[in-house]
Design a protein around this motif. Structure first.
Motif, PDB file in Angstrom:
ATOM      1  N   ASP A 150       0.790  -1.236   0.000  1.00 44.16           N
ATOM      2  CA  ASP A 150       0.000   0.000   0.000  1.00 44.16           C
ATOM      3  C   ASP A 150       0.818   1.280   0.000  1.00 44.16           C
ATOM      4  O   ASP A 150       0.248   2.376  -0.083  1.00 44.16           O
ATOM      5  CB  ASP A 150      -0.930   0.021   1.226  1.00 44.16           C
ATOM      6  N   PHE A 151       2.150   1.172   0.090  1.00 43.68           N
ATOM      7  CA  PHE A 151       2.967   2.383   0.178  1.00 43.68           C
ATOM      8  C   PHE A 151       4.189   2.306  -0.727  1.00 43.68           C
ATOM      9  O   PHE A 151       4.696   1.220  -1.014  1.00 43.68           O
ATOM     10  CB  PHE A 151       3.444   2.612   1.617  1.00 43.68           C
ATOM     11  N   VAL A 152       4.632   3.483  -1.145  1.00 44.41           N
ATOM     12  CA  VAL A 152       5.917   3.598  -1.824  1.00 44.41           C
ATOM     13  C   VAL A 152       6.795   4.503  -0.967  1.00 44.41           C
ATOM     14  O   VAL A 152       6.503   5.690  -0.805  1.00 44.41           O
ATOM     15  CB  VAL A 152       5.764   4.148  -3.260  1.00 44.41           C
ATOM     16  N   PRO A 153       7.849   3.971  -0.351  1.00 45.29           N
ATOM     17  CA  PRO A 153       8.713   4.787   0.497  1.00 45.29           C
ATOM     18  C   PRO A 153       9.429   5.865  -0.321  1.00 45.29           C
ATOM     19  O   PRO A 153       9.799   5.631  -1.480  1.00 45.29           O
ATOM     20  CB  PRO A 153       9.716   3.776   1.077  1.00 45.29           C
ATOM     21  N   SER A 154       9.608   7.022   0.281  1.00 39.95           N
ATOM     22  CA  SER A 154      10.317   8.106  -0.382  1.00 39.95           C
ATOM     23  C   SER A 154      11.706   8.302   0.205  1.00 39.95           C
ATOM     24  O   SER A 154      12.700   8.293  -0.514  1.00 39.95           O
ATOM     25  CB  SER A 154       9.522   9.412  -0.274  1.00 39.95           C
ATOM     26  N   THR A 155      11.783   8.464   1.532  1.00 38.66           N
ATOM     27  CA  THR A 155      13.069   8.730   2.172  1.00 38.66           C
ATOM     28  C   THR A 155      12.987   8.473   3.666  1.00 38.66           C
ATOM     29  O   THR A 155      11.904   8.568   4.254  1.00 38.66           O
ATOM     30  CB  THR A 155      13.505  10.193   1.940  1.00 38.66           C
ATOM     31  N   LEU A 156      14.087   8.137   4.262  1.00 35.04           N
ATOM     32  CA  LEU A 156      14.171   8.169   5.711  1.00 35.04           C
ATOM     33  C   LEU A 156      14.132   9.623   6.149  1.00 35.04           C
ATOM     34  O   LEU A 156      14.515  10.525   5.399  1.00 35.04           O
ATOM     35  CB  LEU A 156      15.452   7.498   6.204  1.00 35.04           C
ATOM     36  N   LEU A 157      13.685   9.837   7.372  1.00 34.92           N
ATOM     37  CA  LEU A 157      13.503  11.192   7.884  1.00 34.92           C
ATOM     38  C   LEU A 157      14.386  11.449   9.101  1.00 34.92           C
ATOM     39  O   LEU A 157      15.086  12.458   9.168  1.00 34.92           O
ATOM     40  CB  LEU A 157      12.025  11.402   8.245  1.00 34.92           C
ATOM     41  N   TRP A 158      14.328  10.553  10.071  1.00 34.95           N
ATOM     42  CA  TRP A 158      15.131  10.702  11.283  1.00 34.95           C
ATOM     43  C   TRP A 158      15.468   9.332  11.837  1.00 34.95           C
ATOM     44  O   TRP A 158      14.836   8.341  11.501  1.00 34.95           O
ATOM     45  CB  TRP A 158      14.383  11.523  12.346  1.00 34.95           C
ATOM     46  N   GLU A 159      16.495   9.297  12.665  1.00 40.34           N
ATOM     47  CA  GLU A 159      16.803   8.088  13.413  1.00 40.34           C
ATOM     48  C   GLU A 159      17.177   8.500  14.832  1.00 40.34           C
ATOM     49  O   GLU A 159      17.640   9.624  15.068  1.00 40.34           O
ATOM     50  CB  GLU A 159      17.935   7.288  12.768  1.00 40.34           C
ATOM     51  N   SER A 160      16.938   7.604  15.773  1.00 40.32           N
ATOM     52  CA  SER A 160      17.261   7.887  17.158  1.00 40.32           C
ATOM     53  C   SER A 160      17.732   6.604  17.819  1.00 40.32           C
ATOM     54  O   SER A 160      17.739   5.530  17.201  1.00 40.32           O
ATOM     55  CB  SER A 160      16.054   8.466  17.905  1.00 40.32           C
ATOM     56  N   ALA A 161      18.146   6.716  19.069  1.00 37.35           N
ATOM     57  CA  ALA A 161      18.687   5.567  19.786  1.00 37.35           C
ATOM     58  C   ALA A 161      17.860   5.268  21.020  1.00 37.35           C
ATOM     59  O   ALA A 161      17.331   6.181  21.670  1.00 37.35           O
ATOM     60  CB  ALA A 161      20.134   5.841  20.191  1.00 37.35           C
ATOM     61  N   ASN A 162      17.750   3.998  21.343  1.00 41.18           N
ATOM     62  CA  ASN A 162      17.219   3.583  22.629  1.00 41.18           C
ATOM     63  C   ASN A 162      18.395   3.383  23.580  1.00 41.18           C
ATOM     64  O   ASN A 162      19.483   2.981  23.162  1.00 41.18           O
ATOM     65  CB  ASN A 162      16.427   2.282  22.506  1.00 41.18           C
ATOM     66  N   CYS A 163      18.162   3.670  24.842  1.00 38.41           N
ATOM     67  CA  CYS A 163      19.236   3.644  25.829  1.00 38.41           C
ATOM     68  C   CYS A 163      18.723   3.011  27.113  1.00 38.41           C
ATOM     69  O   CYS A 163      17.534   3.139  27.445  1.00 38.41           O
ATOM     70  CB  CYS A 163      19.709   5.083  26.088  1.00 38.41           C
ATOM     71  N   LEU A 164      19.599   2.330  27.841  1.00 32.90           N
ATOM     72  CA  LEU A 164      19.244   1.761  29.135  1.00 32.90           C
ATOM     73  C   LEU A 164      19.301   2.857  30.194  1.00 32.90           C
ATOM     74  O   LEU A 164      20.351   3.447  30.427  1.00 32.90           O
ATOM     75  CB  LEU A 164      20.202   0.633  29.511  1.00 32.90           C
ATOM     76  N   PHE A 165      18.144   3.120  30.815  1.00 39.29           N
ATOM     77  CA  PHE A 165      18.039   4.147  31.850  1.00 39.29           C
ATOM     78  C   PHE A 165      17.648   3.528  33.184  1.00 39.29           C
ATOM     79  O   PHE A 165      16.845   2.584  33.231  1.00 39.29           O
ATOM     80  CB  PHE A 165      16.980   5.194  31.470  1.00 39.29           C
ATOM     81  N   VAL A 166      18.202   4.088  34.267  1.00 39.68           N
ATOM     82  CA  VAL A 166      17.820   3.697  35.625  1.00 39.68           C
ATOM     83  C   VAL A 166      17.691   4.964  36.465  1.00 39.68           C
ATOM     84  O   VAL A 166      18.116   6.051  36.062  1.00 39.68           O
ATOM     85  CB  VAL A 166      18.860   2.750  36.276  1.00 39.68           C
ATOM     86  N   SER A 167      17.137   4.809  37.655  1.00 34.07           N
ATOM     87  CA  SER A 167      17.027   5.936  38.576  1.00 34.07           C
ATOM     88  C   SER A 167      18.404   6.274  39.126  1.00 34.07           C
ATOM     89  O   SER A 167      19.131   5.400  39.612  1.00 34.07           O
ATOM     90  CB  SER A 167      16.080   5.580  39.727  1.00 34.07           C
ATOM     91  N   ALA A 168      18.764   7.531  39.078  1.00 38.33           N
ATOM     92  CA  ALA A 168      20.071   7.954  39.609  1.00 38.33           C
ATOM     93  C   ALA A 168      20.107   7.907  41.120  1.00 38.33           C
ATOM     94  O   ALA A 168      21.166   7.693  41.723  1.00 38.33           O
ATOM     95  CB  ALA A 168      20.397   9.365  39.116  1.00 38.33           C
ATOM     96  N   GLN A 169      18.950   8.100  41.776  1.00 33.60           N
ATOM     97  CA  GLN A 169      18.902   8.128  43.234  1.00 33.60           C
ATOM     98  C   GLN A 169      18.642   6.744  43.837  1.00 33.60           C
ATOM     99  O   GLN A 169      19.171   6.418  44.902  1.00 33.60           O
ATOM    100  CB  GLN A 169      17.816   9.094  43.730  1.00 33.60           C
ATOM    101  N   GLN A 170      17.842   5.922  43.172  1.00 37.41           N
ATOM    102  CA  GLN A 170      17.388   4.675  43.775  1.00 37.41           C
ATOM    103  C   GLN A 170      18.135   3.435  43.290  1.00 37.41           C
ATOM    104  O   GLN A 170      18.055   2.387  43.942  1.00 37.41           O
ATOM    105  CB  GLN A 170      15.888   4.496  43.492  1.00 37.41           C
ATOM    106  N   ASN A 171      18.835   3.519  42.186  1.00 35.12           N
ATOM    107  CA  ASN A 171      19.543   2.344  41.680  1.00 35.12           C
ATOM    108  C   ASN A 171      21.053   2.546  41.845  1.00 35.12           C
ATOM    109  O   ASN A 171      21.591   3.565  41.409  1.00 35.12           O
ATOM    110  CB  ASN A 171      19.206   2.094  40.212  1.00 35.12           C
ATOM    111  N   PRO A 172      21.749   1.584  42.453  1.00 34.57           N
ATOM    112  CA  PRO A 172      23.176   1.762  42.704  1.00 34.57           C
ATOM    113  C   PRO A 172      24.062   1.568  41.482  1.00 34.57           C
ATOM    114  O   PRO A 172      25.259   1.884  41.527  1.00 34.57           O
ATOM    115  CB  PRO A 172      23.470   0.677  43.755  1.00 34.57           C
ATOM    116  N   SER A 173      23.520   1.045  40.405  1.00 36.13           N
ATOM    117  CA  SER A 173      24.333   0.687  39.232  1.00 36.13           C
ATOM    118  C   SER A 173      24.846   1.919  38.501  1.00 36.13           C
ATOM    119  O   SER A 173      24.090   2.863  38.239  1.00 36.13           O
ATOM    120  CB  SER A 173      23.509  -0.161  38.260  1.00 36.13           C
TER     121      SER A 173
END
Length: 331
Positions: A121-144
Motif C-alpha cells: 500500500d505504500f511507496v517509500p520516499s526517504t528516511l527522515l530521522w533516526e534515534s537511539a534507545n538507551c538503558l536508563f535507571v534511577s540515579a537516586q534509587q539504583n546503585p548501578s
C-alpha cells in the motif's frame, strides 16, 4: 469564411479538445509538484518526538518547495488508524505518511489483522530521522553505574525487575524484552498510556529500568534524576558522548534504534517520490538543521526511495524475530 478565420477556429477547437485530454505525468504530480498544500498524516499524538521531528521537517519542506506542508495528527491503534488513512488516500502526491519503525515494519507482526499492507500500500520516499534507545535507571534509587553492575543487580533481585514502555509492541517494550533475554534476568513489562508518568516512576525507583528513546528522558537526565548506562545502537549517541554502546559495555547484539520515514500511497508518480527525497537530502545535509533535530531527539537522515524500501525490508526481517522472541501480541 476566410481561410485565415477558419485556421483560427480550428486552432481554438483544438485547444479546447486538448483541455479534455489526460494531463501528462509531470502535470499530474511530477517535477511541478507541489502546486498546492500537502498533507502529512502523523499517526501518533502531538508532542511526541516523532511529531516534533516531522513538524521540523514540514517547516523546512515548505520553505524549500514553496507550498505549505500541513501536519495532521491521527493517533490510535498503535499508529494503524492514521497509516490506514494514507493507504486509502489518492496517490496524487498530496498525502504523505509520516511512517515509523512501528507502522512500517513492526505492527504487521503484532496485530492479527492489520488494516493496511506496509509493502503493497505504500511507496517509500526517504528516511527522515533516526534515534537511539538507551538503558536508563534511577540515579537516586539504583546503585548501578555501569551495564555490568546493573545486570548483576538485576539477577540478584528475588522478585525480578520491572521495566516500562508506552505500550505492548512499542520499540521500548521489545527492546526491554530483548535486553532481559540477552542479559539473562527476570523482568516484568509495565505498559503506560502516559509518557510523563513512566519517566517519573523510573526516576523515583517505582520502576527498575527502561530501554527507551533518548529524547523521552532528556530533561531528567539534565537534572541528574536519571542515569544512562548504555546505548542500544551501533555507535554512541551524539548528545550522550560519554555513554558506551551495549557492545562496548560487554553485551553484544543489542542494537535497537528507532526511525521515521516519509512514504506515499502506492501509485504516486515517481517524480514526486524522488522530489521529496531530494528535498530531505538538502535538509539532512544542513548543519543547522542537524542541530535542531538533535535537540528534538533525533538525527536528520536521508535515503533514496530504493534504499528506503530496502532498509524497511531488512528491518521487517529483523523485528519479526524480535517480536517472536518477546512473545508480544496485540489483538
Amino acid at each position: 469564411m476566410s481561410d485565415n478565420r477558419r485556421w483560427h477556429r480550428r486552432a481554438l477547437l483544438s485547444l479546447g479538445g486538448a483541455a479534455l485530454l489526460p494531463r501528462p505525468a509531470d502535470a499530474q504530480g511530477g517535477t511541478s509538484w507541489p502546486e498546492r498544500p500537502v498533507r502529512i498524516i502523523i499517526p501518533f499524538g502531538a508532542g511526541a518526538a516523532h511529531d516534533v521531528l516531522v513538524r521540523l521537517a514540514a517547516e523546512q519542506l515548505q520553505s524549500r518547495l514553496g507550498q505549505p506542508f500541513v501536519c495532521e495528527n491521527r493517533p490510535g491503534a498503535g499508529g494503524n488508524i492514521g497509516t490506514e488513512a494514507v493507504a486509502r488516500a489518492a496517490p496524487d502526491g498530496y498525502t504523505i505518511n509520516a511512517a515509523t519503525i512501528g507502522t512500517l515494519t513492526i505492527n504487521q507482526f503484532l496485530y492479527t489483522r492489520l488494516p493496511y499492507d506496509p509493502v503493497r500500500d505504500f511507496v517509500p520516499s526517504t528516511l527522515l530521522w533516526e534515534s537511539a534507545n538507551c538503558l536508563f535507571v534511577s540515579a537516586q534509587q539504583n546503585p548501578s553505574t555501569t551495564l555490568a553492575e546493573f545486570i548483576t543487580w538485576a539477577k540478584a533481585r528475588p522478585g525480578g525487575t520491572t521495566f516500562s514502555s508506552a505500550g505492548a509492541g512499542t520499540t521500548p517494550h521489545l527492546a526491554g524484552e530483548l535486553f532481559r533475554l540477552r542479559a539473562g534476568f527476570a523482568a516484568t513489562h509495565v505498559p503506560y498510556r502516559e509518557g510523563g508518568q513512566r519517566v517519573l516512576d523510573l526516576a523515583s525507583g517505582t520502576l527498575d529500568f527502561a530501554v527507551d528513546n533518548v529524547s523521552t528522558y532528556t530533561a531528567l537526565l539534565g537534572e541528574g534524576k536519571i542515569r544512562a548506562l548504555a546505548v542500544a545502537a551501533a555507535t554512541r549517541w551524539p548528545t550522550l558522548p560519554d555513554v558506551p554502546t551495549m557492545a562496548e559495555a560487554g553485551l553484544q547484539g543489542l542494537e535497537v534504534p528507532t526511525w521515521g520515514a516519509f512514504a506515499f500511497p502506492a501509485g504516486t508518480p515517481p517524480p514526486v517520490v524522488e522530489k521529496l527525497a531530494g528535498a530531505m537530502r538538502q535538509l539532512a545535509e544542513d548543519p543547522a538543521m542537524q542541530q535542531r533535530f538533535l535537540r528534538a531527539g533525533g538525527k536528520a537522515v536521508y535515503a533514496t526511495p530504493a534504499d528506503t524500501a530496502a532498509f524497511a525490508m531488512r528491518e521487517r526481517e529483523r523485528w519479526q524475530a524480535v517480536v517472536l522472541a518477546s512473545g508480544a501480541r496485540v489483538d
